[in-house]
Design a protein around this motif. Structure first.
Motif, short mmCIF file in Angstrom:
data_model
loop_
_atom_site.label_atom_id
_atom_site.label_comp_id
_atom_site.label_asym_id
_atom_site.label_seq_id
_atom_site.Cartn_x
_atom_site.Cartn_y
_atom_site.Cartn_z
N SER A 1 -8.59 -1.98 0.65
CA SER A 1 -7.85 -0.87 0.03
C SER A 1 -7.11 -0.02 1.06
N SER B 1 -8.19 0.41 -8.33
CA SER B 1 -9.13 -0.67 -8.66
C SER B 1 -8.38 -1.94 -9.04
N SER C 1 -6.40 4.09 -3.60
CA SER C 1 -7.57 4.09 -4.48
C SER C 1 -7.19 3.50 -5.82
N SER D 1 -10.94 -8.29 -3.71
CA SER D 1 -12.39 -8.13 -3.87
C SER D 1 -12.87 -8.33 -5.30
N THR E 1 -4.33 4.38 3.04
CA THR E 1 -5.42 4.04 2.12
C THR E 1 -4.97 4.26 0.68
N SER F 1 -5.72 -5.47 0.04
CA SER F 1 -6.42 -5.10 -1.20
C SER F 1 -7.93 -5.19 -1.04
N ASN F 2 -8.39 -6.06 -0.15
CA ASN F 2 -9.83 -6.22 0.06
C ASN F 2 -10.45 -4.96 0.68
N SER G 1 -7.22 -3.52 -5.70
CA SER G 1 -8.36 -4.05 -4.94
C SER G 1 -8.94 -5.32 -5.58
N CYS H 1 0.82 -1.21 0.00
CA CYS H 1 0.00 0.00 0.00
C CYS H 1 0.86 1.26 0.00
#
Length: 346
Positions: A243, A159, A157, A166, A155, A240-241, A162, A86
């Motif tokens: 983020s 996609s 952002s 997810s 955090t 990642s789930n 993630s 992250c």
């Protein structure tokens, strides 16, 4: 029927089935699965998805336990891996850049390899007891994870990132495919090569293995490295789930749940023979139990107490000596004349 009863997967499967049936009676729509936007949703899917990190960590722990070792640092490695990934992504100008995602994953997994190798070297070369050697990284690892995150929750952002935790592939959560891949790799390495025999040999008697020409140090080092890789990938899935990366809470108590999953799956802490499929079932039992506790509304402050009692009951049910003692007491109480014959057979 006798062979089925004595099979190492018999009791774990019975316990898992009992938990699932309890959930079905408590919530009739527990088994219902729906399709939405090409993704499957339902309680069973959630158990597989949320249980994926624990299954990964437990697979690696199984091989460590088979060498008569233990790895208490897996939870810290989970936190460090997610924190580094992250942090790397958050520093990028375009967080959705594929190259950045690949670099962050490689850095996290590479660091996990080094941390696993550190544990392996302390055990195999320095000769430190596994519980002490891995306790060092368990404590220091949390500090390292918080240093990486600066004591804050990072955090992101992205996609693409993630998607690991997810996202969905062929209507199923992508994390399930990651677990299946790692399980296949572990099974191929341990059941289709001599490595599995070496691991069991070292776990039974490392001195005899060394005299037989097996490099016990290399075997021990390899299982700790593999365990570190599994924990690192689990950290990627967890972070990642949601983020984000939390160096303090990510992977907390995962080492204990992983050890429980290994024991429930039939692998002895004394080393030797191990059962990867049993470990997967054990991890599913723990995740199903966690889901059940939350579903029935157990207060958060006593969740761990309830979970510990249930796990204790599960372990007692699996114990051959405990079942034999209960059967002996029941038999002698109802058939006193057979007391001596039962004692003689025992």
């Amino acid at each position: 029927m006798g062979k089925l009863y004595k099979h190492h997967l018999f009791w774990p499967l019975c316990i898992l089935a009992a938990l699932l049936l309890f959930n079905l009676f408590y919530s009739p729509d527990f088994f219902s699965i729906t399709m939405h936007d090409g993704h499957l949703y339902g309680s069973l899917i959630d158990i597989l998805n949320f249980g994926a990190p624990l299954i990964l960590v437990a697979i690696g722990m199984t091989l460590v336990v088979a060498t008569k070792g233990i790895d208490l640092s897996v939870g810290s490695i989970v936190a460090i891996s997610g924190a580094l990934a992250c942090l790397t992504i958050s520093k990028g100008t375009d967080q959705n850049a594929l190259g950045l995602i690949v670099i962050s994953i490689l850095l996290a997994v590479g660091l996990s390899v080094l941390l696993g190798a550190w544990n392996g070297l302390l055990v195999s070369v320095a000769g430190i007891q596994p519980i002490i050697a891995t306790l060092i990284l368990m404590v220091a690892g949390r500090g390292i994870a918080q240093l990486v995150t600066g004591g804050q929750i990072i955090t992101v952002s992205s996609s693409k990132y993630s998607y690991i935790g997810s996202g969905a592939l062929a209507t199923l959560p992508f994390s399930i495919f990651v677990v299946v891949l790692m399980l296949i790799v572990a099974l191929l390495l341990t059941r289709k090569t001599s490595l599995g025999l070496f691991i069991e040999s070292v776990g039974c008697n490392p001195t005899a293995s060394l005299m037989a020409g097996i490099r016990a140090n290399w075997v021990i080092l390899s299982v700790y490295v593999f365990c570190g890789v599994c924990a690192g990938i689990a950290g990627l899935i967890l972070s990642s789930n949601v983020s984000s990366a939390d160096g303090n809470n990510a992977g907390l108590w995962y080492e204990l749940d992983a050890i429980l999953a290994v024991v429930i799956g039939g692998t002895s802490l004394n080393g030797g023979r191990f059962y990867l499929t049993g470990t997967v079932i054990g991890a599913l039992i723990i995740q199903t139990l966690t889901t059940t506790i939350y579903m029935i509304g157990v207060p958060p402050e006593i969740t761990l107490v309830v979970k510990s009692f249930v796990v204790l009951a599960v372990c007692l049910i699996q114990s051959d000596s405990f079942r034999a003692a209960i059967f002996y007491r029941w038999k002698t109480r109802h058939y006193p004349g057979e007391k001596e014959s039962i004692r003689h057979v025992s």
